[in-house]
Design a protein around this motif. Structure first.
Motif, mmCIF file in Angstrom:
data_model
loop_
_atom_site.group_PDB
_atom_site.id
_atom_site.type_symbol
_atom_site.label_atom_id
_atom_site.label_comp_id
_atom_site.label_asym_id
_atom_site.label_seq_id
_atom_site.Cartn_x
_atom_site.Cartn_y
_atom_site.Cartn_z
ATOM 1 N N PRO A 64 0.820 -1.218 0.000
ATOM 2 C CA PRO A 64 0.000 0.000 0.000
ATOM 3 C C PRO A 64 0.852 1.265 0.000
ATOM 4 O O PRO A 64 0.395 2.313 -0.457
ATOM 5 C CB PRO A 64 -0.824 -0.110 1.281
ATOM 6 C CG PRO A 64 -0.119 -1.095 2.124
ATOM 7 C CD PRO A 64 0.601 -2.026 1.205
ATOM 8 N N LEU A 65 2.089 1.179 0.507
ATOM 9 C CA LEU A 65 2.931 2.378 0.568
ATOM 10 C C LEU A 65 3.439 2.787 -0.810
ATOM 11 O O LEU A 65 3.788 3.932 -1.042
ATOM 12 C CB LEU A 65 4.105 2.152 1.515
ATOM 13 C CG LEU A 65 3.717 1.908 2.970
ATOM 14 C CD1 LEU A 65 4.949 1.705 3.828
ATOM 15 C CD2 LEU A 65 2.901 3.074 3.506
ATOM 16 N N LEU A 66 3.478 1.816 -1.746
ATOM 17 C CA LEU A 66 3.948 2.132 -3.100
ATOM 18 C C LEU A 66 3.032 3.143 -3.779
ATOM 19 O O LEU A 66 3.469 3.908 -4.636
ATOM 20 C CB LEU A 66 3.996 0.859 -3.953
ATOM 21 C CG LEU A 66 5.042 -0.186 -3.585
ATOM 22 C CD1 LEU A 66 4.829 -1.436 -4.413
ATOM 23 C CD2 LEU A 66 6.434 0.359 -3.811
ATOM 24 N N PHE A 67 1.752 3.139 -3.414
ATOM 25 C CA PHE A 67 0.797 4.055 -4.051
ATOM 26 C C PHE A 67 0.545 5.293 -3.210
ATOM 27 O O PHE A 67 -0.239 6.142 -3.591
ATOM 28 C CB PHE A 67 -0.564 3.386 -4.275
ATOM 29 C CG PHE A 67 -0.498 2.023 -4.864
ATOM 30 C CD1 PHE A 67 0.494 1.689 -5.756
ATOM 31 C CD2 PHE A 67 -1.442 1.066 -4.541
ATOM 32 C CE1 PHE A 67 0.554 0.432 -6.315
ATOM 33 C CE2 PHE A 67 -1.384 -0.190 -5.085
ATOM 34 C CZ PHE A 67 -0.391 -0.507 -5.971
ATOM 35 N N THR A 68 1.165 5.345 -2.018
ATOM 36 C CA THR A 68 0.759 6.405 -1.096
ATOM 37 C C THR A 68 1.944 7.227 -0.583
ATOM 38 O O THR A 68 2.168 8.341 -1.019
ATOM 39 C CB THR A 68 -0.011 5.802 0.085
ATOM 40 O OG1 THR A 68 0.771 4.743 0.639
ATOM 41 C CG2 THR A 68 -1.351 5.281 -0.351
ATOM 42 N N ALA A 69 2.736 6.628 0.334
ATOM 43 C CA ALA A 69 3.850 7.377 0.916
ATOM 44 C C ALA A 69 5.018 7.446 -0.060
ATOM 45 O O ALA A 69 5.878 8.303 0.041
ATOM 46 C CB ALA A 69 4.293 6.735 2.223
ATOM 47 N N LEU A 70 4.996 6.488 -1.015
ATOM 48 C CA LEU A 70 6.069 6.374 -2.007
ATOM 49 C C LEU A 70 7.402 6.204 -1.292
ATOM 50 O O LEU A 70 7.549 5.306 -0.484
ATOM 51 C CB LEU A 70 6.061 7.617 -2.895
ATOM 52 C CG LEU A 70 6.541 7.404 -4.326
ATOM 53 C CD1 LEU A 70 5.714 6.334 -5.013
ATOM 54 C CD2 LEU A 70 6.455 8.693 -5.095
#
Lengths: 282, 333
Positions: free
Chosen positions: A212-218
């Motif tokens: 999920p971090l790949l699409f959000t916090a990057l």
């Protein structure tokens, strides 16, 4: 007759051996994975991991400080969102909803969310936070992570509050305490160990979450504590560094994985310890 | 709140000032707490719908452009020409999960039966704890381990697999190709290890609820441990066991990081299981941040929509089936 008995006995022995072998396979892979993580993790360990930021490609430096700080920020904000919502929702189920149709529907939906693919939650946070804001942000990452931990906290809180005996509540009510005081001062206290277990399991679940971090916090190559902008974080650093051609980056990925595994295992052990303190009424 | 104040006024006569405010404060404290709790429960219950709706809305552009059936059956995924089709990724997701189930379900069943029926008491807890720890290992660590440690080892086994199974007519084509260590089969094996703790812990839990009287009756009739497990325990817990398997399937279908590391990320579908492939989650993880056009992003989210519909259906069935046993127990108790 004797042949039948012998055949049944052979089937029994063979099947028992296969079951034991299956268990050995599971335990074997656990130790293989833990051993690899330990071996590569220790060799990638440097003091500068904690004092320097992630180095640019092509250098031989080691540093993960920005990613550690970013990950802790992400986890902290996720708990800030997830724990109150999860705790209150679980409390509603156990103290107000009981076995009503509405409460059971909420429980059912919550159970379905319990292990929904984390990548989908990442897409949701992208659509709900990143797209309206116009850029990736730590906050979006925390929203995604908190949605992943809420179902766990809801379920444990609900179950643990239901274990608290009615006599304790009745005693408090008889003393004239209003319902919300009974819940916060008596029921929550009685179920404290169980509720903490749920929070720790929830935290363990989101600690290594990457998708999920790949699409959000990057990610962020530099130090940043601004949650409204992309922040560095350990899981995405592992992902990027492990697949890079630089040896020091790969070693850092293992060191980060090792630290993550130690942290998650410590949380699991802590959760189990608290769970052992839960008093189950007869 | 006015209504309650009036009621109190009638009940207690004209109250003195501080008492009245204390009472109304208590009442509002109660309703405030109740309200906050209800809102939290509403949020927890609505994230599911929120997720599906948000993903569906963001895939509109791609749905309008490619339609449903065309998108599902098209194999072309080309960002340059802006043509997108889901078929290779759907197949990759289904096949890697199928491999994981074929390997993982029997092993999980073995583990559960071993812990519940066979293992001596002193070994049960440590073994159960070790298997549960498999669930605590983050998926990115599975991926890292799978790529760096497992794939090279498996690459040494692959020539043997090709030589042995590759010669069997019919399924031989599944096991052709260069021994790279990464690919569909590797992804399936890593997924199988990852789902062991989920499936086996559900099976273990439901095997435990089988009434001792049933088990003891079978033993009294001279049944062996295997016969008790297969002919008594399994039929009694069938629905929940299937539920546990579906739960594992839901996990496998949506698993992202571990698969992304070891599947090789090839956007063309190959007949061989030893060849690189891609799944819906892996293509999302790999391409999302590189997607430059709106249509590209929307098509990736469209893939996510297909995946979430499938995984939610699988999880929906799983939860229903596991609860079914709980109800049966409730009736009997």
């Amino acid at each position: 007759m004797r042949a039948v008995v012998a055949r049944r006995r052979i089937v029994d022995v063979v099947s028992k051996t296969l079951m034991a072998a299956a268990t050995l396979v599971g335990v074997f892979f656990l130790f293989w994975i833990l051993w690899s993580t330990l071996k590569f993790g220790i060799s990638g360990m440097h003091w500068s991991l904690f004092t320097q930021d992630t180095p640019p490609p092509g250098t031989d430096q080691f540093g993960l400080r920005n990613a550690f700080v970013g990950s802790l920020l992400l986890l902290g904000v996720s708990m800030g969102i997830g724990v109150p919502i999860g705790l209150m929702a679980g409390t509603w189920l156990a103290e107000y909803g009981f076995r009503s149709r509405t409460a059971d529907t909420v429980r059912f939906l919550n159970d379905i969310m319990l292990s929904a693919p984390s990548i989908e939650i990442g897409l949701f946070a992208y659509a709900a936070v990143v797209a309206p804001m116009g850029h990736f942000s730590g906050l979006a990452g925390s929203v995604a992570l908190s949605i992943l931990m809420i179902p766990i906290i809801v379920r444990t809180t609900d179950e643990m509050l239901s274990l608290v005996g009615g006599d304790m509540r009745e005693a408090a009510i008889a003393l004239g305490a209003p319902a919300w005081v009974v819940i916060t001062k008596v029921t929550w206290k009685a179920a404290r160990a169980g509720i903490l277990t749920g929070i720790l399991i929830g935290l363990a679940r989101i600690t290594g979450e990457t998708a999920p971090l790949l699409f959000t916090a990057l990610n962020n190559q530099y130090f940043s504590s601004n949650m409204l902008r992309p922040v560095a974080n350990i899981p995405v650093v592992i992902f990027q560094f492990a697949l890079s051609p630089y040896t020091n980056w790969q070693e850092m990925a293992w060191a980060a994985a090792f630290i993550t595994v130690v942290f998650v295992l410590a949380l699991s052990v802590g959760a189990r310890w608290f769970l052992g303190k839960v008093q189950v009424p007869k | 709140m006015n209504g309650s104040d009036v009621v109190i006024g009638i009940d207690t006569g004209p109250p003195s000032e501080p008492e009245a405010s204390a009472r109304s404060w208590r009442l509002s404290g109660d309703s405030l707490f109740h309200g906050v709790a209800a809102v939290a429960a509403f949020i927890a219950a609505s994230t599911l719908f929120g997720t599906v709706i948000a993903i569906a809305l963001d895939s509109r552009l791609s749905i309008h452009t490619f339609g449903i059936w065309n998108f599902l059956k098209s194999s072309e995924w080309n960002p340059v020409t802006q043509t997108f089709g889901a078929f290779p990724f759907i197949m990759g997701t289904l096949i890697s999960s199928a491999i994981a189930m074929v390997i993982g379900v029997p092993i999980s069943f073995g583990i559960a039966v071993f812990i519940v029926e066979i293992a001596p008491a002193w070994i049960k807890r440590p073994v159960a704890g070790a298997i549960e720890l498999l669930a605590a290992v983050p998926s990115i660590v599975y991926g890292l381990w799978g790529l760096v440690v497992f794939a090279p080892v498996f690459g040494n086994i692959e020539p043997w697999i090709s030589n042995t199974f590759g010669k069997i007519p019919g399924i031989g084509a599944l096991f052709q190709g260069p021994p790279m260590g990464i690919g569909m089969l590797t992804a399936g094996i890593v997924l199988a290890i990852m789902i062991l703790p989920y499936i086996s812990s559900i099976m273990r839990d439901v095997f435990m609820v089988v009434p001792a009287s049933l088990r003891e009756s079978a033993y009294a009739l001279g049944a062996t441990t295997w016969e008790v497990a297969w002919d008594v325990v399994l039929p009694y817990t069938r629905s929940a066991v299937i539920g546990g398997i579906f739960l594992g399937l839901g996990r496998a279908l949506g698993e992202t990081m571990a698969v992304t590391f070891v599947i090789g990320n090839s956007n063309t579908l190959s007949a061989s299981l030893l060849m690189p492939s891609a799944t819906i989650p892996s293509v999302l993880a790999n391409e999302f941040t590189e997607a430059t056009t709106k249509l590209y992003v929307s098509s990736l989210i469209y893939l996510g929509l297909i995946l979430i519909v499938v995984t939610l259906a699988v999880r929906f069935l799983a939860v229903l089936l596991i609860r079914h046993l709980g109800r049966k127990e409730g009736v009997k108790a």
